[in-house]
Design an enzyme around this catalytic site. Structure first.
Site, PDB file in Angstrom:
ATOM      1  N   ASN A   1       9.659  16.796  17.193  1.00 43.76           N
ATOM      2  CA  ASN A   1      10.409  16.970  18.444  1.00 43.76           C
ATOM      3  C   ASN A   1      10.455  15.707  19.299  1.00 43.76           C
ATOM      4  OD1 ASN A   1       7.631  17.386  19.013  1.00 43.76           O
ATOM      5  ND2 ASN A   1       8.177  18.371  20.921  1.00 43.76           N
TER       6      ASN A   1
ATOM      7  N   THR B   1      -0.546  24.979  11.594  1.00 44.23           N
ATOM      8  CA  THR B   1      -0.842  23.804  10.756  1.00 44.23           C
ATOM      9  C   THR B   1      -2.235  23.261  11.092  1.00 44.23           C
ATOM     10  OG1 THR B   1       1.510  23.271  10.865  1.00 44.23           O
ATOM     11  CG2 THR B   1       0.066  21.565   9.977  1.00 44.23           C
TER      12      THR B   1
ATOM     13  N   GLU C   1      -3.214  18.177  19.326  1.00 44.53           N
ATOM     14  CA  GLU C   1      -2.273  18.548  20.403  1.00 44.53           C
ATOM     15  C   GLU C   1      -1.331  19.575  19.824  1.00 44.53           C
ATOM     16  OE1 GLU C   1      -2.458  17.718  23.400  1.00 44.53           O
ATOM     17  OE2 GLU C   1      -3.620  15.886  23.473  1.00 44.53           O
TER      18      GLU C   1
ATOM     19  N   CYS D   1       6.758  20.772  23.523  1.00 44.38           N
ATOM     20  CA  CYS D   1       5.537  21.574  23.623  1.00 44.38           C
ATOM     21  C   CYS D   1       5.328  22.073  25.038  1.00 44.38           C
ATOM     22  CB  CYS D   1       4.342  20.739  23.182  1.00 44.38           C
ATOM     23  SG  CYS D   1       4.171  19.201  24.094  1.00 44.38           S
TER      24      CYS D   1
ATOM     25  N   GLU E   1      -4.903  13.359  25.046  1.00 42.28           N
ATOM     26  CA  GLU E   1      -4.216  12.071  24.891  1.00 42.28           C
ATOM     27  C   GLU E   1      -3.842  11.603  26.294  1.00 42.28           C
ATOM     28  OE1 GLU E   1      -1.234  13.296  21.862  1.00 42.28           O
ATOM     29  OE2 GLU E   1      -2.287  11.940  20.504  1.00 42.28           O
TER      30      GLU E   1
HETATM   31  P1  NAD Z   1       4.193  21.279  12.235  1.00 40.90           P
HETATM   32  O1  NAD Z   1       2.810  21.731  12.488  1.00 40.90           O
HETATM   33  O2  NAD Z   1       5.055  22.078  11.342  1.00 40.90           O
HETATM   34  O3  NAD Z   1       4.199  19.798  11.633  1.00 40.90           O
HETATM   35  C1  NAD Z   1       3.546  18.732  12.296  1.00 40.90           C
HETATM   36  C2  NAD Z   1       3.185  17.664  11.283  1.00 40.90           C
HETATM   37  O4  NAD Z   1       2.182  18.174  10.395  1.00 40.90           O
HETATM   38  C3  NAD Z   1       4.329  17.218  10.391  1.00 40.90           C
HETATM   39  O5  NAD Z   1       4.251  15.819  10.222  1.00 40.90           O
HETATM   40  C4  NAD Z   1       4.059  17.949   9.087  1.00 40.90           C
HETATM   41  O6  NAD Z   1       4.626  17.311   7.971  1.00 40.90           O
HETATM   42  C5  NAD Z   1       2.538  17.892   9.052  1.00 40.90           C
HETATM   43  N1  NAD Z   1       1.895  18.893   8.190  1.00 40.90           N
HETATM   44  C6  NAD Z   1       2.363  20.087   7.773  1.00 40.90           C
HETATM   45  N2  NAD Z   1       1.436  20.706   7.024  1.00 40.90           N
HETATM   46  C7  NAD Z   1       0.354  19.902   6.960  1.00 40.90           C
HETATM   47  C8  NAD Z   1      -0.937  19.997   6.351  1.00 40.90           C
HETATM   48  N3  NAD Z   1      -1.299  21.059   5.641  1.00 40.90           N
HETATM   49  N4  NAD Z   1      -1.806  18.975   6.512  1.00 40.90           N
HETATM   50  C9  NAD Z   1      -1.463  17.896   7.254  1.00 40.90           C
HETATM   51  N5  NAD Z   1      -0.260  17.740   7.846  1.00 40.90           N
HETATM   52  C10 NAD Z   1       0.634  18.733   7.711  1.00 40.90           C
HETATM   53  O7  NAD Z   1       4.858  21.124  13.681  1.00 40.90           O
HETATM   54  P2  NAD Z   1       6.351  20.736  14.036  1.00 40.90           P
HETATM   55  O8  NAD Z   1       7.238  21.905  13.707  1.00 40.90           O
HETATM   56  O9  NAD Z   1       6.676  19.391  13.498  1.00 40.90           O
HETATM   57  O10 NAD Z   1       6.242  20.577  15.629  1.00 40.90           O
HETATM   58  C11 NAD Z   1       6.381  21.651  16.513  1.00 40.90           C
HETATM   59  C12 NAD Z   1       5.036  22.087  17.041  1.00 40.90           C
HETATM   60  O11 NAD Z   1       4.351  20.983  17.597  1.00 40.90           O
HETATM   61  C13 NAD Z   1       5.175  23.082  18.181  1.00 40.90           C
HETATM   62  O12 NAD Z   1       4.210  24.100  18.035  1.00 40.90           O
HETATM   63  C14 NAD Z   1       4.871  22.260  19.414  1.00 40.90           C
HETATM   64  O13 NAD Z   1       4.400  22.984  20.526  1.00 40.90           O
HETATM   65  C15 NAD Z   1       3.854  21.316  18.885  1.00 40.90           C
HETATM   66  N6  NAD Z   1       3.779  20.126  19.737  1.00 40.90           N
HETATM   67  C16 NAD Z   1       2.672  19.952  20.519  1.00 40.90           C
HETATM   68  C17 NAD Z   1       2.603  18.868  21.380  1.00 40.90           C
HETATM   69  C18 NAD Z   1       1.405  18.642  22.273  1.00 40.90           C
HETATM   70  O14 NAD Z   1       1.247  17.550  22.797  1.00 40.90           O
HETATM   71  N7  NAD Z   1       0.532  19.628  22.453  1.00 40.90           N
HETATM   72  C19 NAD Z   1       3.656  17.957  21.430  1.00 40.90           C
HETATM   73  C20 NAD Z   1       4.761  18.177  20.619  1.00 40.90           C
HETATM   74  C21 NAD Z   1       4.813  19.260  19.761  1.00 40.90           C
END
Ligand code: NAD
Length: 496
Positions: A156, A234, A252, A288, A468
């Site tokens: 995102n 994840t 995060e 997020c 962070e």
């Molecule tokens: P996601 O968890 O699907 O993927 C995040 C990353 O993890 C990607 O690079 C993905 O390829 C990798 N990944 C997937 N499976 C993995 C595994 N088993 N081991 C290691 N890495 C793995 O999340 P997304 O759909 O890319 O992002 C959306 C989510 O992120 C939402 O829930 C959002 O709230 C959260 N988010 C949180 C923050 C924050 O600062 N708290 C900021 C932005 C997004």
């Protein structure tokens, strides 16, 4: 307007030990406004290549950790200048692969550079050794680098959520292996390579792919810290994977951030109404910290909804990310579009009223891309999935509440606790804010409009572990090392 350069296909490769590494297979990244258009290609990094990247980072760490903080700052400042010089090119690529409007893509670079600058300005004092002389002798507390950081970022805010890790990790003397999300890998990889061009080989490495590569990054014994931003589900896999080698972690994660409007909120304040609409629909709601559920005191509820719809219809203009009139682009990917659609349809089946918001500027584009018209959902139960789950897209439920105690309970019963906001007379709002379980609470604004990179950012409960941004966002890439020189070496209670 799109330019000739925008039509070119971008090809990125894994970047290991200062070099691009060819991969056997590539994946195409489509343009979410027109899924038949390929923006570029990115590799599927093999696990063997991921191991190479980690070993390159481990090798580089031996000398990198010896560099002075001043040297690291100098390199990072040069990288910042290069990113600034390439901003337009990066922004266009980001808009095409992600779907976010140009102003929003510029915003992402703005936040990224603000943080990188802050980290450069702050790192010297953040890592300053503390020496104390006391009645029991002398103690030195130093902030030592941790080692190899595996940085895993989501789609995102692919640049901001990569640089939020790269800058402090490197400035604190660590080396890094970055894995961007396969849903937005191109611009983040370009920015990482720009930064890498100012640093010695092996200090920054970039690999691509999804869970397969992720598993190597989270289990390899050379990796000593995981910096992960992404979904809570994840993160649970990552925690399990990393448990074998007990890695340091900053997580995060997801949020279900509430915006609470107290009886003292002025519904006629048009700027405030615009701010809440932006807090709900910036980046098509895929942030997020976006306000994902809105609670309004019953005494102002009806008028609030009326004014909200007016404000939303004024601000939300759904269209081509390259059209300067557009404020809301498509959803980034089909999977996410279906998640949001599913939640809205479920709410409708449960009896909720769904009100479409904003104007569609280009119906043909809307029909061909992963677009979703933003919606307001009224008449939900407080425990409906659209209220308690993270939608991460362009829809928001608005619900009435009767007293502060009730709304504080609704806020705090969530499994999440990332950010929240309270709107109304400042002292009333701060008094409610103090009772909320959230990493950040904003008063009379929300989401990125209330973000301040000088202060720690992160979540309570299942929204994450650690912080962070701020000084903590630098120190999180260090181990605290205490060197004790006791005056009395023999303890009095141990017998001769
Ligand atoms: P996601 O968890 O699907 O993927 C995040 C990353 O993890 C990607 O690079 C993905 O390829 C990798 N990944 C997937 N499976 C993995 C595994 N088993 N081991 C290691 N890495 C793995 O999340 P997304 O759909 O890319 O992002 C959306 C989510 O992120 C939402 O829930 C959002 O709230 C959260 N988010 C949180 C923050 C924050 O600062 N708290 C900021 C932005 C997004």
């Amino acid at each position: 307007m799109t330019t000739q350069a925008d039509q070119e296909k971008i090809i990125v490769e894994a970047f290991i030990n200062g070099q691009n590494v060819k991969s056997l297979s590539q994946l195409a990244k489509e343009n979410p406004t027109n899924p038949s258009e390929i923006v570029g290609y990115f590799p599927v990094t093999t696990r063997e290549q991921a191991v190479e990247a980690i070993e390159a980072a481990a090798g580089a760490f031996k000398t990198w950790k010896q560099t002075s903080v001043d040297e690291r700052i100098m390199m990072m400042r040069k990288a910042i200048e290069k990113i600034r010089a390439a901003e337009n090119e990066i922004v266009h690529l980001l808009s095409r692969e992600h779907g976010k409007p140009l102003y929003d893509a510029h915003g992402e670079i703005y936040v990224s550079l603000m943080w990188m600058e802050f980290a450069c300005n702050e790192v010297t004092s953040a890592l300053q050794e503390e020496i104390q002389t006391h009645e029991n002798g002398k103690t030195i507390l130093s902030y030592d680098p941790i080692g190899v950081v595996a940085a895993i970022s989501p789609w995102n805010y692919p640049i901001a959520l990569s640089t939020i890790k790269i800058a402090p990790a490197l400035l604190a003397g660590n080396t890094i292996v970055l894995k961007p999300s396969p849903f937005a890998p191109l611009a983040a990889a370009k920015v990482a390579e720009i930064i890498a061009s100012e640093f010695p080989a092996g200090v920054i490495n970039v690999v691509h792919g999804d869970a397969d590569v992720g598993v190597e990054l989270t289990t390899n014994p050379h990796v000593t810290k995981i910096a992960f931003t992404g979904g809570t589900a994840t993160a649970k896999h990552i925690i399990r994977a990393a448990s074998e080698t007990i890695k340091d972690m900053t997580l995060e994660l997801g949020g279900n951030d509430a915006a609470i409007f107290l009886a003292s909120f002025d519904v006629h304040d048009e700027r405030a109404m615009r701010r809440i609409v932006i807090s709900n629909f910036l980046t098509t709601g895929q942030i997020c910290m976006i306000a994902k559920r809105v609670y309004v005191h019953r005494s102002i509820y009806d008028e609030f909804v009326e004014k909200y719809i007016e404000a939303a219809n004024r601000w939300i203009r759904i269209g081509d990310p390259f059209d300067s009139n557009t404020t809301v682009g498509p959803v980034n990917n089909l999977k996410q579009k279906n998640v949001v659609l599913g939640l809205v349809e479920d709410a409708q089946k449960r009896g909720a009223t769904v009100i479409p918001l904003g104007q569609i500027l280009d119906q043909k584009l809307f029909d061909q891309g992963y677009y979703l018209q933003p919606t307001l959902v009224l008449g939900c139960d407080v425990h409906d999935p659209i209220v308690v789950e993270e939608q991460f897209g362009p829809t928001v439920p608005i619900l009435p509440f009767d007293d502060e105690e009730q709304v504080i309970q609704l806020h705090n019963e969530s499994i999440y606790g990332l950010t929240s906001s309270v709107w109304g007379k400042e002292e009333d709002a701060i008094s409610v804010a103090r009772q909320l379980e959230a990493g950040t609470t904003m008063i009379n604004t929300a989401a990125v409009q209330g973000l301040d990179v000088r202060f720690p950012f992160g979540g309570f409960k299942q929204s994450g572990i650690g912080r962070e941004y701020g000084t903590e966002g630098i120190r999180t890439y260090t181990e605290k090392h205490v060197i004790n020189v006791p005056k009395t070496l023999d303890l009095p209670y141990i017998p001769e």
